[in-house]
Structures are given as structure tokens and as C-alpha cells.
Design a protein around this motif. Sequence first.
Motif, short mmCIF file in Angstrom:
data_model
loop_
_atom_site.label_atom_id
_atom_site.label_comp_id
_atom_site.label_asym_id
_atom_site.label_seq_id
_atom_site.Cartn_x
_atom_site.Cartn_y
_atom_site.Cartn_z
N ILE A 44 120.13 7.12 21.27
CA ILE A 44 118.78 6.81 20.81
C ILE A 44 118.64 5.29 20.71
CG2 ILE A 44 117.28 6.91 18.76
CD1 ILE A 44 117.34 9.60 20.03
N ALA A 83 116.08 2.54 18.96
CA ALA A 83 114.91 2.37 18.07
C ALA A 83 114.46 0.91 18.16
CB ALA A 83 115.26 2.80 16.67
N GLY A 86 116.63 -1.51 18.56
CA GLY A 86 117.55 -2.09 19.53
C GLY A 86 118.34 -3.28 19.01
N HIS A 87 118.21 -3.59 17.72
CA HIS A 87 118.85 -4.82 17.26
C HIS A 87 120.29 -4.65 16.80
CE1 HIS A 87 115.60 -7.06 18.52
NE2 HIS A 87 115.86 -8.12 17.79
N LEU A 133 122.01 -1.88 18.82
CA LEU A 133 122.46 -1.25 20.06
C LEU A 133 122.41 -2.19 21.27
CD1 LEU A 133 123.55 1.23 21.43
CD2 LEU A 133 121.23 2.12 21.66
N TYR A 150 111.47 -2.97 9.31
CA TYR A 150 111.80 -3.66 8.05
C TYR A 150 110.60 -4.41 7.50
CZ TYR A 150 116.75 -3.20 9.43
OH TYR A 150 117.98 -2.74 9.79
N THR A 183 114.66 -1.13 12.52
CA THR A 183 114.04 0.00 11.83
C THR A 183 114.95 0.58 10.76
OG1 THR A 183 114.96 1.70 13.29
CG2 THR A 183 112.91 0.63 14.02
N ASP A 243 122.08 -3.85 4.77
CA ASP A 243 121.47 -3.90 3.44
C ASP A 243 120.88 -2.57 2.97
OD1 ASP A 243 121.68 -6.80 2.79
OD2 ASP A 243 120.58 -6.97 4.68
N ILE A 291 117.14 10.75 13.02
CA ILE A 291 116.60 10.54 11.67
C ILE A 291 115.09 10.43 11.83
CG2 ILE A 291 116.46 8.96 9.70
CD1 ILE A 291 119.31 8.13 10.23
C1 LIG Z 1 121.11 -11.53 14.36
C2 LIG Z 1 121.12 -10.25 13.58
C3 LIG Z 1 121.25 -10.31 12.22
C4 LIG Z 1 121.25 -9.13 11.47
N1 LIG Z 1 121.35 -9.24 10.11
C5 LIG Z 1 121.29 -8.11 9.37
C6 LIG Z 1 121.29 -8.17 7.95
O1 LIG Z 1 121.28 -9.24 7.33
N2 LIG Z 1 121.25 -7.00 7.27
C7 LIG Z 1 121.19 -5.79 7.90
O2 LIG Z 1 121.14 -4.78 7.22
N3 LIG Z 1 121.17 -5.70 9.23
C8 LIG Z 1 121.21 -6.83 9.99
N4 LIG Z 1 121.16 -6.73 11.36
C9 LIG Z 1 121.11 -5.39 12.02
C10 LIG Z 1 119.68 -4.93 12.14
O3 LIG Z 1 119.23 -4.62 10.87
C11 LIG Z 1 119.50 -3.72 13.07
O4 LIG Z 1 118.15 -3.72 13.38
C12 LIG Z 1 119.82 -2.37 12.50
O5 LIG Z 1 121.15 -2.31 12.15
C13 LIG Z 1 119.62 -1.28 13.56
O6 LIG Z 1 118.30 -0.85 13.58
P1 LIG Z 1 117.57 -0.71 14.97
O7 LIG Z 1 116.29 -0.04 14.73
O8 LIG Z 1 117.53 -2.02 15.64
O9 LIG Z 1 118.54 0.32 15.73
P2 LIG Z 1 119.11 0.39 17.20
O10 LIG Z 1 119.86 -0.86 17.52
O11 LIG Z 1 118.06 0.80 18.14
O12 LIG Z 1 120.14 1.58 17.01
C14 LIG Z 1 121.30 1.45 16.24
C15 LIG Z 1 122.09 2.75 16.26
O13 LIG Z 1 121.42 3.77 15.54
C16 LIG Z 1 121.04 4.87 16.37
N5 LIG Z 1 119.68 5.23 15.95
C17 LIG Z 1 118.63 4.38 15.83
N6 LIG Z 1 117.57 5.01 15.30
C18 LIG Z 1 117.95 6.29 15.10
C19 LIG Z 1 117.28 7.44 14.56
N7 LIG Z 1 116.02 7.39 14.10
N8 LIG Z 1 117.98 8.60 14.52
C20 LIG Z 1 119.25 8.66 14.94
N9 LIG Z 1 119.93 7.62 15.44
C21 LIG Z 1 119.29 6.44 15.52
C22 LIG Z 1 121.16 4.36 17.79
O14 LIG Z 1 121.49 5.40 18.68
C23 LIG Z 1 122.28 3.35 17.66
O15 LIG Z 1 123.53 3.98 17.71
C24 LIG Z 1 121.14 -7.88 12.12
C25 LIG Z 1 121.01 -7.82 13.51
C26 LIG Z 1 120.98 -8.99 14.25
C27 LIG Z 1 120.82 -8.90 15.72
#
Ligand SMILES: Cc1cc2nc3c(=O)[nH]c(=O)nc-3n(C[C@H](O)[C@H](O)[C@H](O)COP(=O)(O)OP(=O)(O)OC[C@H]3O[C@@H](n4cnc5c(N)ncnc54)[C@H](O)[C@@H]3O)c2cc1C
Lengths: 284, 160
Positions: free
Chosen positions: A30, A32, A34-35, A37, A78, A108, A121, A164
Motif C-alpha cells: 500500500i 499512502a 509515501g514518506h 515507503l 498530519y 498520513t 510520533d 487501516i
Molecule cells: C525527512 C522525514 C522526516 C520525518 N520525520 C518524522 C517525525 O519527526 N516523526 C514521525 O512520526 N515521522 C516522521 N517521518 C515519517 C513520516 O511521518 C511518514 O509519513 C510516515 O511514517 C508514513 O506515512 P505515509 O502516509 O507517508 O506512509 P507510506 O510511506 O505511504 O507507507 C508506509 C508504510 O505503511 C503502509 N501503509 C500506509 N498506509 C497504510 C494503510 N492505510 N493501511 C495499511 N498499510 C498502510 C505502507 O504499505 C508502507 O509499508 C519522517 C519522514 C521523512 C521523509
Amino acid sequence: MIPAPFQYHKPTSVAEAAELLKKHGSDAKILAGGHSLIPLMKLRLAQPEVIIDIGAIESMSYIQEREEGIAIGGTTHYVDIANSSTVPKALSEAAAQVADVQVRNRGTIGGSLAHSDPAADLPAALVALKGQIITSSTNEHRTLESNEFFQDLFTTALREDEIISEILVPAESEETGSAYVKFGNKASHYAVVGVAASVTLTNGKCIEASIGVTGAGPAAYQASESISELVGSDLGDGAIEKASAKAGEGVDFNDDVHASGEYRAHLVTVFAERAIRLAASRAS
Amino acid sequence: MGQSVTVPITISVNGKQHSAEVEPRLLLAQFLRETLSMTGTHIGCDTTSCGACTVIIDGSSAKSCTVLAVQANGAEVTTVEGLADGDTLHPIQEGFWEKHGLQCGFCTPGMMMSAVALLNDNPEPSEEEIRHGLAGNVCRCTGYHNIVLAVQYAADKMKS
Ligand SMILES: Cc1cc2nc3c(=O)[nH]c(=O)nc-3n(C[C@H](O)[C@H](O)[C@H](O)COP(=O)(O)OP(=O)(O)OC[C@H]3O[C@@H](n4cnc5c(N)ncnc54)[C@H](O)[C@@H]3O)c2cc1C
Ligand code: FES
Ligand code: FES
């Protein structure tokens, strides 16, 4: 850096996404925000053959007040949680402290919880608020308790065929206060240690307390030993200090380039105290 | 290994529609720089850390090195090339010029896009709000002081 090739799907509903996930099984991931993955894919630490992009499913992004609590759609960003006055303070405060503006615009809640980064967090806030994670697959919905959801490093109770779809947190009464504070890494802002607290005061007495900790160990956890020091107390200095001292009890502390295990053990007590005091100041 | 089947996308960049057949793994930053030859968007770290690649997607700032072009299908993207109106600089560009907000200029396109997104949300930011708003952008050489002054200059200019 370029990800390995993959097949791309952009479903328009959770049901369609669940079908695709079932069909492609462990070959699929999945996507979402992408930050987490996409960086992993660029480093080729992840090379999924199929990507199911749920980021554009409009019906998955919302914050709603309901009888059973506050419901947050699985792909809610967020930034929307940080700006919401509906969600409990610990959750909006945690979302507001994730990374930077650009990451908060894309990342997300569902992605954060599913990824279960030990330094994320939102898991701490969810544990402190006793939130529930609602999952969807082709044949069922499950409701998972946050306390049991985060199991180990990047490991959760989520099954391979589940998405989720929603997060449910109890609405906060006037008597309840919650807060999230963290010691962030200066470059990435990831939590070296982060603590969320929620306390309920009735007639000057703490009748309920909950503390979620992230960054310290392999996954976010509920600091149960601390809670027993708070419940029944008047949340005076003595009780808060005792509770804080126990917030890292029994934890297998992470020990890495960002902080030694010993330092994290210390940080947990300091930030637990700050979180409890801030939460208490908000409970009236 | 997954096979790469190309996908048709249409993205509006600075008000102009661009259609292309792309591999799903193509990053938005590459799409802008390589497919469209719009090299104003810089790639600094390629690890989501520096913000040099920041563009505005449907009103929100994003690091385009961490967005797939297919994710931006149908979106409206604004890049640094979209700021000036002919020979007339955008107030933020004027601010960077007047306040010496750059030295080598590598971080500048991303800084300006983050600043524009910030000012859209908050037309009168305090110094602290500006610093928080630019937390996702790293500058190796100017130092942040003059960058903050440049954003304040733009805020004043846009008000009048
Ligand atoms: C520079 C940088 C700094 C960051 N700093 C922080 C920070 O200070 N604190 C913090 O908490 N995070 C931090 N992050 C991480 C960020 O919060 C990510 O966005 C988060 O961890 C993943 O959310 P996403 O929506 O981008 O998920 P994605 O990258 O799209 O997915 C992450 C994983 O979750 C799975 N997934 C996603 N959505 C679902 C769903 N609905 N159901 C089932 N599986 C799912 C995907 O398959 C994948 O394995 C940082 C990231 C970066 C790049
Ligand atoms: S190049 Fe995208 S954040 Fe550095
Ligand atoms: S002006 Fe050189 S990196 Fe910022």
C-alpha cells in the motif's frame, strides 16, 4: 536514486484497494503519503512488485465527531490533524511535531501507524489516548486496540491483507487533559524519545491516566507502571515524580547513533514528567 | 522484478497542462527536470531531507524527490519557474534579491516555494513562524538570517 520497477494501481475505494491487496498478496504494498515507503524504495530496501496507491481515495480522508468518539480516516494528513481542534490535544500536538511542513502535508496517520517506526510520533499519542485502529480487508473489519497494535520494530498486528481504514479516539471530556512532548532529532525531527499523557481529574483526584511512549524501545508502549502511581493521587509533585521515574520500567532501550540506551532511559523520565504536567494543567 | 508498464499522466505545471506516458517509478522531480526540462527545481539530497526540490502541489508544499509523478496525476503543480510574471519578479524573488537571501542559490528555489506556501497560509508570519515554516529547507551557505528577512520583505510587499 530510482525505485525498482513496479506495477501501479490507483483504486478509488477501500473495497477496491482491499481486492487488489488480496489478489497480489505479499508482492504488493500500500502507498499512502509515501514518506516512509518511497525513501525505502529509492534505497531499494523495499522493492514491491505492485503498488496500490490509496492516497487519492477521497472517502478515506476525514475527521468526524461521532457518538462513539472521534473518527479519523486512514489517509488523513498530519497537517489536517495538527490543525484540528476536534481531536484530543495529544494527537494534534504529536502531528504538529512530525518532521517539517512538507512531510506533514504528505504523510498520513494510517501510514505512520502501519509503518510503526520506533521513532514515529503518532503511535505514542494513540496509545496514550487508548485509540482503536479499524482495519478493512475483503471479508471483514477488525477493531484493534492501540495498546496491542505496536508489537516490535516496524511490526504491528496488521495482517498482510488489511488496510487501516479508520482510527477512533475517545472524545475528551472537560475533566481530561492530554499532551505530547518530545526530544526530537535535530535534523529529521524523528522522536529520540516522545511521551504522550492523558489524565482525568475529578474533584481534584486523578481517576484515569494513560501514558504512551515512543522512541525509547522497539515500538510504542503504554507505561503501565507509571499509571498506577497517578490513579488515585491528586497529581501532586510526589505522584508525578514517582510516575515519571517508572515510565521506562522493563523497556529494552534502543541504543544507536542518535542516543545511547542509558540516555534514552533518562530522557523518558524527563519527558514523561513534562507530558504529565502539561496534560494535568489542561484537565480542569 | 515487477514489470514496468507505462502510465499516461497529465499534470498542470505553472498553469500549463503536460501529458506524458511515464514509468510509475518516475519521481515528480525527475518528471519536471528531465521530461519537461524545467531544471529550476533542484535535487540536493534525494533523501527527503533538504527541501531543495520543494514544489507546490494543489496548494501544499511537497518535496518532489519523494512524490511519484503518477501520484501527481491530475494535480496542479507550481514550480519556481511559475513565480515571476514575465520580467516582473514575484515579491519573494524580489525579497531574496533585496535582502541577499542567497549565496550559491542551490537551496533558493525550494526556499522560495516553501516561503510562498507559508505566505499563502499565513500572510503575516512572525519571525518564529517563518523559521518553523522553513524547517524542511536546508541552506548550506547563506545562513538563515537573510532568508527570514527576505520572507518578511515579501510579506510586507504582498500586503501593500
Ligand atoms: C525527512 C522525514 C522526516 C520525518 N520525520 C518524522 C517525525 O519527526 N516523526 C514521525 O512520526 N515521522 C516522521 N517521518 C515519517 C513520516 O511521518 C511518514 O509519513 C510516515 O511514517 C508514513 O506515512 P505515509 O502516509 O507517508 O506512509 P507510506 O510511506 O505511504 O507507507 C508506509 C508504510 O505503511 C503502509 N501503509 C500506509 N498506509 C497504510 C494503510 N492505510 N493501511 C495499511 N498499510 C498502510 C505502507 O504499505 C508502507 O509499508 C519522517 C519522514 C521523512 C521523509
Ligand atoms: S532533494 Fe528532495 S528533499 Fe533534498
Ligand atoms: S544559498 Fe547556497 S545552499 Fe542556500
